[in-house]
Design a protein around this motif. Structure first.
Motif, short mmCIF file in Angstrom:
data_model
loop_
_atom_site.label_atom_id
_atom_site.label_comp_id
_atom_site.label_asym_id
_atom_site.label_seq_id
_atom_site.Cartn_x
_atom_site.Cartn_y
_atom_site.Cartn_z
N ALA A 1 3.43 14.59 5.57
CA ALA A 1 4.27 15.73 5.20
C ALA A 1 5.68 15.27 4.81
CB ALA A 1 4.34 16.71 6.36
N SER A 2 6.14 14.24 5.47
CA SER A 2 7.48 13.74 5.19
C SER A 2 7.57 13.19 3.76
CB SER A 2 7.85 12.66 6.21
OG SER A 2 9.19 12.25 6.07
N LEU A 3 6.49 12.60 3.28
CA LEU A 3 6.47 12.14 1.88
C LEU A 3 6.69 13.33 0.95
CD1 LEU A 3 3.43 9.65 1.85
CD2 LEU A 3 5.87 9.13 1.99
N GLY A 4 6.06 14.44 1.28
CA GLY A 4 6.22 15.63 0.45
C GLY A 4 7.67 16.14 0.49
N GLU A 5 8.25 16.11 1.67
CA GLU A 5 9.65 16.56 1.78
C GLU A 5 10.59 15.70 0.94
OE1 GLU A 5 10.90 16.85 5.93
OE2 GLU A 5 8.84 17.50 6.39
N ALA A 6 10.27 14.41 0.89
CA ALA A 6 11.14 13.49 0.15
C ALA A 6 10.98 13.64 -1.35
CB ALA A 6 10.85 12.04 0.56
N ASN A 7 9.92 14.36 -1.73
CA ASN A 7 9.56 14.40 -3.16
C ASN A 7 10.27 15.51 -3.92
OD1 ASN A 7 8.10 13.25 -5.28
ND2 ASN A 7 6.52 14.85 -5.14
N THR A 8 11.58 15.52 -3.82
CA THR A 8 12.31 16.54 -4.56
C THR A 8 13.41 15.89 -5.37
OG1 THR A 8 13.81 16.80 -2.70
CG2 THR A 8 11.94 18.31 -2.81
N GLY A 9 13.40 16.19 -6.65
CA GLY A 9 14.46 15.73 -7.53
C GLY A 9 14.53 14.22 -7.67
#
Lengths: 349, 349, 349, 349
Positions: B17-25
């Motif tokens: 899930a943390s990978l997904g959170e980091a995946n912005t911009g």
């Protein structure tokens, strides 16, 4: 607005989703899993040929490992003087080859040609006091955003193969080169004489995805040991395989590159309207090199636009004191509106 | 049922899930991003000391790079003969150190002790014809599933530091060692004299997460160049930082290790009930080494249970011809029911 | 008539005789003998300073070992593009340093200057993606037969020492540089900021005599191990020490160099009388570079005169198609009559 | 009285004289001279086969360069645990091979046998995580003064050649092995399956004379570059060739070895009369290992007798606390009276 690099952008949602799909139960480590196998099968299909592929963790590692398989420590690798392997990887090529000489050649647009290479080879006249030329490495798309055609590559191969040199392609932006040309992956690689390549996905929407691909299968012998030895054999390899699977699935890699290239063309066309900005190199992939007044450069940075200066050797003498060369990189995820805004900023600069 | 390795298991949902959170911009590449910074801050907090940390892609790379920072090419590294750096990494330590000698010592339970090291050091009597002992590397938890206590480590440090040797810890299963002992990360490392360590998260629920951590900050000088040079500087580093953030957040790493260790204890206790199976080494982390009849071994494999044989040198002479030593590894994600089923299979075998 | 190289000539009788003197009874091997000790004492006297010296077997080894002591694998060495270490030693510098980058700079007369080096250093802007500049290596006398003055060397040292770079001198023709300048060995080396040097005797009348000399004694720590490791620790070291003893005794080394330099000046003066030959570089040591018509070149070769063509990069554009640059080397043993005969052949060519 | 090493003795007068003979006029450097050519011709004649030979400056270099030609960086070399390449050359084998693993095996009398090697090879079960066994290196005569027969070597070759390993012989005391056996140089090398060897003359009366000899000529490709790169290409190579010429002329090498071996036999026979001294290993060449009371050891040293203690692993458990193992080396030039005197000292000790 970020035009600093394509690797400043994130991971394509389909690739991230693929990691989740792979995350079920246990799987063999070190590449014995189904995703890793699927990755190699897909690559063989994409290249219309049985290939041997080795997933690694960075483009630098892919390059270094590739060169180590074709260059002995007393050998020399010829490349362009702007090549990533000579200028951006802190002696990595020397490390992986145990001390081979990496020789940077000049050539217009960041490309070396068969005649340029031939001229260099004639300089190896001192016998054993010279290193032995063993490899040529070309980057496609190049570090300057230009692209080698299949014909240009073939000309290089026809020159060097009879002389015992191997041909390596640094394809960290291979998709960007390919979609610009409209030829097949096979045509741009092994059919044109490429023996092995670094195949990069990271700059084009993957999280961490680079592979060494052998078209000459014999060269791959013992390569698995080289990968372990360099700390490049990932234990949970399924998550690399899963990235590759999604990257190649339904042409995602080509769509992503096509979009980035289109944005680069759009940006270049816009810049050509400007009276104060000049395009430095042909825009054939996803990068635009622009010669801009230093004042404008400072204004853009002050406006929060992110990009780096980068001047190629070949521009020496063509840039005025109050000018600077900047590199603008477009990615699969760069908002098109950012291109518009940048052009507007330049127009009104 | 998979007891082959902890790296056969997947990624903890919170880390994914943390990978997904980091995946912005967009974000700075090569570690200039917020997640990478956060990772180093968290590590400093965990270790109660300002550390310098370098995220890399494999445990092998973390080990090799660590050793390269403390061992010159004419040096020697002392470790246990079962150490990963000597037996599982295909000359990687030699590669990263440019040819240092890696010397494997015997010691019970996969551990070397201060007296064992001292005896080895007395053998360096030939001056410049010998390599210079420069480093000791211990694995904690060890390759045999045992654990060094803080006192044992301190005894080693007290011996070698005055003699100019550095102390490295291969902590690919550091969390498993720590939770078994009940001491703090600081107490088990720098307070006990460890100069630098390989800190591993991959075997304990991360996707791909290894770090070199320097407690002696001076040693870290120029290490960034070593990382680039070895192809270990990931461009989209935020996704490594994001893993570390989730791994350390709210003690996830310790909870995961605690669970794996508890399963190992449960399995060991079950095996001790068996009349045909013997435990080979003390079970102090998440691995159980069992001496089993070859017939039972074959039955288990035939039943689809996955595990590997692995016999330590120290067992030579203690194993009968019809016996085999197998390694059973428990992970954060091993179903507890699998342990029950395995014990049942052995009981009824 | 042989002007091909000074190492085509033999051994000075006094040096050969010294081998015979050393050939009595048994002696400690590996440098524990009296001749080796005497050699170091003499060198300390010659340089007016306690030095640490290590006898090795070739100039290439002296250079490679020197660089290995001051350059880490992620480092860079700056030198002239004509330097022996970059062009004549088949990746040797890369081998000994485990893969450092050897960077060749342009500079007139085969010399690099402080400003040239400073400009190069400003190009290291990419942080850890660049190698770290750690050493400058100058050859004195240079490969083009010119000589660095003590002042020129000091200017380089003043630039680079505060920036953390070490200064190495390749002194394979040190005697030839020295006698041309009329300064002391100390003034041309450590007093001018040289940290360590390759001290060569082979080209100047020894059989096989090269040494690494440390003026900064701390750098010499562990160097004995580097020497053994590279196969450069000769067992019967007394025969190297005996050569050094005779070489330095009663100024033999300076007399020999003086003679060779005088012949070079004589040859150069003779050539300046010619209407068809031009001198290519200042003649400041024992080498004359001459630009000669290709026809004359062929005539001389046909007459049995031995010499090699060698054109420096800096002459590109100054040589006509029907011309060639040749290197004429004078030695301690070149018959003066050969110089006369060569001049006669050219006059009548 | 010096029994410390054969390299403590000087140069045979005929070899020294040969240096003088070679010292006339100019000659091509780097092996282009007549003496170097003659040396290779003589070696081909001695070995009854066209060989390719490369003169180098030390036995360590000959060994390291040999191994580099047959072992990749991810490879392993098997040798005896007493081998010079593993114990006396400060990581040299690792340096020359760029980090291969050197694996020392136990075997009686300092020799490894085909079964010992076979057992080791069965341990390479981990695929790419293990180095790849690529070479076996045997020393003949061994470090313990014993000798491999042609049959023993052939047995090793028959085992390893089909498995893709090359067979190297460290022949720093090859003459001593040969004269003890009474077979021909060819029979003890290529006819028995040796692919390449280090051929040493220094310990047997030369000044500085070691060669790498290739019986498999293909392996020699590019070896000249390896020699330059490692600083082992001597410029005034004629003086190496001249040594080899004299060394092989009229069987000087065999006569010298025969004398040394005879003295060793005489010494051993004398020691066997002693009630306090035991012979530790079979005396088959020019070395005698003796187990002596520590008190006697101290007396001998006090009397000025020079020798070194050296205990092989295989003697562990066989030596009492008040005993010590000493190595006594005989050379072509050891005075026979010294043997008598030593025996007398021991008798009266």
């Amino acid at each position: 607005m970020n035009f600093a690099s394509d690797n400043h952008y994130g991971v394509h949602p389909r690739i991230l989703a693929s990691l989740g799909e792979a995350n079920t139960g246990s799987a063999m480590a070190y590449g014995g899993d189904d995703w890793s196998k699927k990755s190699e099968e897909q690559l063989s299909r994409v290249f219309e040929k049985e290939v041997r592929s080795f997933l690694v963790t960075t483009g630098t590692a892919a390059n270094g490992l590739s060169l180590s398989a074709i260059t002995p420590p007393y050998g020399a690798v010829l490349c362009h003087s702007e090549a990533h392997i000579i200028g951006d990887e802190c002696n990595s090529a020397e490390f992986f080859t145990a001390g081979a000489k990496i020789i940077g050649l000049q050539g217009p647009g960041g490309k070396i040609t068969a005649p340029i290479i031939e001229k260099c080879l004639t300089g190896f006249v001192r016998g054993e006091r010279d290193p032995k030329p063993k490899a040529v490495s070309i980057t496609n798309a190049t570090e300057l955003g230009t692209v080698y055609s299949a014909d240009e590559i073939q000309a290089i191969s026809r020159l060097v193969r009879p002389r015992g040199l191997m041909l390596h392609m640094d394809g960290s932006r291979f998709a960007n080169a390919l979609t610009g040309l409209g030829c097949s992956p096979a045509e741009l690689t092994w059919k044109a004489g490429v023996d092995l390549m670094s195949f990069g996905g990271t700059k084009n929407g993957a999280l961490l995805l680079d592979a060494v691909i052998f078209f000459d299968l014999q060269l791959a012998e013992d390569f698995a040991r080289r990968r372990v030895r360099s700390g490049q054999q990932v234990s949970k390899a399924r998550y690399l395989g899963a990235q590759m699977a999604a990257y190649l699935q339904d042409g995602l890699w080509l769509d992503s590159a096509r979009r980035a290239n289109a944005l680069a063309r759009k940006l270049a066309e816009g810049l050509r309207q400007s009276t104060v900005v000049r395009i430095a190199h042909p825009v054939e992939a996803n990068m635009v090199y622009a010669i801009v007044p230093r004042k404008l450069n400072d204004q853009l940075l002050a406006s929060g636009v992110k990009f780096y200066p980068k001047m190629a050797n070949e521009l020496v003498g063509q840039i005025k004191d109050d000018e600077i060369v900047v590199r603008l990189v477009l990615s699969f995820a760069t908002p098109e509106a950012d291109v518009d805004r940048l052009l507007e900023l330049i127009r009104t600069g």
